[in-house]
Design an enzyme around this catalytic site. Structure first.
Site, mmCIF file in Angstrom:
data_model
loop_
_atom_site.group_PDB
_atom_site.id
_atom_site.type_symbol
_atom_site.label_atom_id
_atom_site.label_comp_id
_atom_site.label_asym_id
_atom_site.label_seq_id
_atom_site.Cartn_x
_atom_site.Cartn_y
_atom_site.Cartn_z
ATOM 1 N N SER A 64 -24.622 20.016 -15.077
ATOM 2 C CA SER A 64 -25.757 20.442 -15.868
ATOM 3 C C SER A 64 -27.038 20.094 -15.125
ATOM 4 C CB SER A 64 -25.751 19.728 -17.225
ATOM 5 O OG SER A 64 -26.999 19.824 -17.874
ATOM 6 N N TYR A 103 -25.924 10.733 -20.396
ATOM 7 C CA TYR A 103 -25.462 12.104 -20.142
ATOM 8 C C TYR A 103 -25.778 12.499 -18.704
ATOM 9 C CZ TYR A 103 -25.180 17.220 -20.538
ATOM 10 O OH TYR A 103 -24.878 18.547 -20.347
#
Length: 321
Positions: free
Chosen positions: A159, A184
């Site tokens: 990502s 994350y």
């Protein structure tokens, strides 16, 4: 063989391309793919596109009944039980698959969690690092006897969030000062570094690895985010309507880059690179807007260090010795 340059190749595809677009003219008949999380969000669109092109797809799922329901009407799919946060579950799944005697042509590490509250799994590991990275690390290493003979492509769905954090070498499990977004980011950086080092280890055996940013897409990945936070970020309004829809990809567009990574002949002979918008990404500019790939995520020394740490934590390394 030197590392592939991290620069665009002019694929002819872009942010608006769909998974079906990049598969046009590609026949996957007889190919076997594995897509983790292949029953929800981008994974579901990835499974649908690959089967439409003729592939058979194995979908390991933490919620097999939900997976079966979501995949109803899609031919050429089989569902099996897998919880990436549980290394015993990973081992059991891999043993079952290897017992079938089949080889894999494509592995897409698509499943993941994002920005969850502080959660511990296994021996106290931070859940995002454990699920998004360590579970996939163990899975690929355990499935190696099925991956190598097929000369598979292994695709790691990262990502743009990898820009939030490199690997916190002094505290990868966030024992102190947990930050859900930085955690994350670390997990997504790990996804990129995994592909860098796997490609280095495996390319002489015919296996290539890629990582990618699929784009901004509103999917069930956002399930841990309170509505107030998504409103604050400008993603939705108070009634839950998507704001600035032009800023988000559709799931079909979001699945395109991972499908392109897994199948495109334009990537033959390449590997170890990070992709976005169906092309190889450029290195990120210092103090830029988070486009491209951060330098810490493609550093071969950090990739090797993470591989060794992951092998130590999971007790699995197909390349040991």
């Amino acid at each position: 063989m030197s590392d592939t340059a991290q620069h665009r190749i002019g694929s002819g595809f872009g942010a608006e391309s769909t998974a079906d677009d990049v598969l046009a003219g590609i026949d996957l008949t007889g190919k076997l793919a594995l897509v983790t999380g292949g029953y929800s969000g981008l994974g579901l669109e990835t499974t649908r596109a690959l089967t439409k092109a003729g592939a058979r797809v194995v979908v390991p799922a933490r919620r097999p009944a939900t997976a079966q329901e979501n995949l109803t009407g899609i031919d050429g799919v089989e569902v099996d039980d897998l919880d990436l946060a549980d290394l015993d579950s990973v081992r059991r799944f891999a043993d079952r698959f290897l017992g079938s005697g089949r080889t894999l042509d494509i592995v897409i590490n698509n499943a993941g969690i994002m920005a969850c509250p502080e959660t511990r799994v296994g021996p106290g590991w931070e859940a995002q690092f454990a699920t998004n990275h360590l579970g996939h690390f163990a899975l690929v290493n355990r499935l190696w006897p099925a991956i190598e003979p097929g000369g598979a492509r292994v695709v790691s769905v990262s990502s743009r969030g990898h820009h939030f954090s490199g690997i916190r070498w002094d505290d990868p499990h966030w024992r102190q000062g947990y930050d859900k977004w930085a955690a994350y980011g670390q997990a997504k950086t790990a996804n990129v570094l995994f592909a860098v080092h796997l490609d280095r280890l495996a390319r002489d055996r015919g296996v290539r690895a890629f990582s990618l940013h699929p784009g901004g897409i509103l999917t069930p990945l956002q399930r841990h985010l309170p509505k107030e936070e998504m409103v604050e970020r400008g993603w939705i309004d108070e009634d839950g309507n998507v704001l600035n829809p032009e800023g988000f990809k559709s799931p079909q567009q979001g699945a395109a880059t991972q499908v392109w990574a897994a199948t495109s002949p334009q990537l033959d002979g390449l590997g170890g690179v990070y992709l976005e918008d169906c092309d190889i990404a450029e290195p990120a500019a210092p103090d830029g807007d988070r486009t491209g790939v951060a330098s810490w995520a493609t550093d071969p020394e950090q990739a090797s260090r993470l591989w060794d740490l992951s092998a130590e934590l999971t007790g699995v390394n197909a390349f040991a010795g």
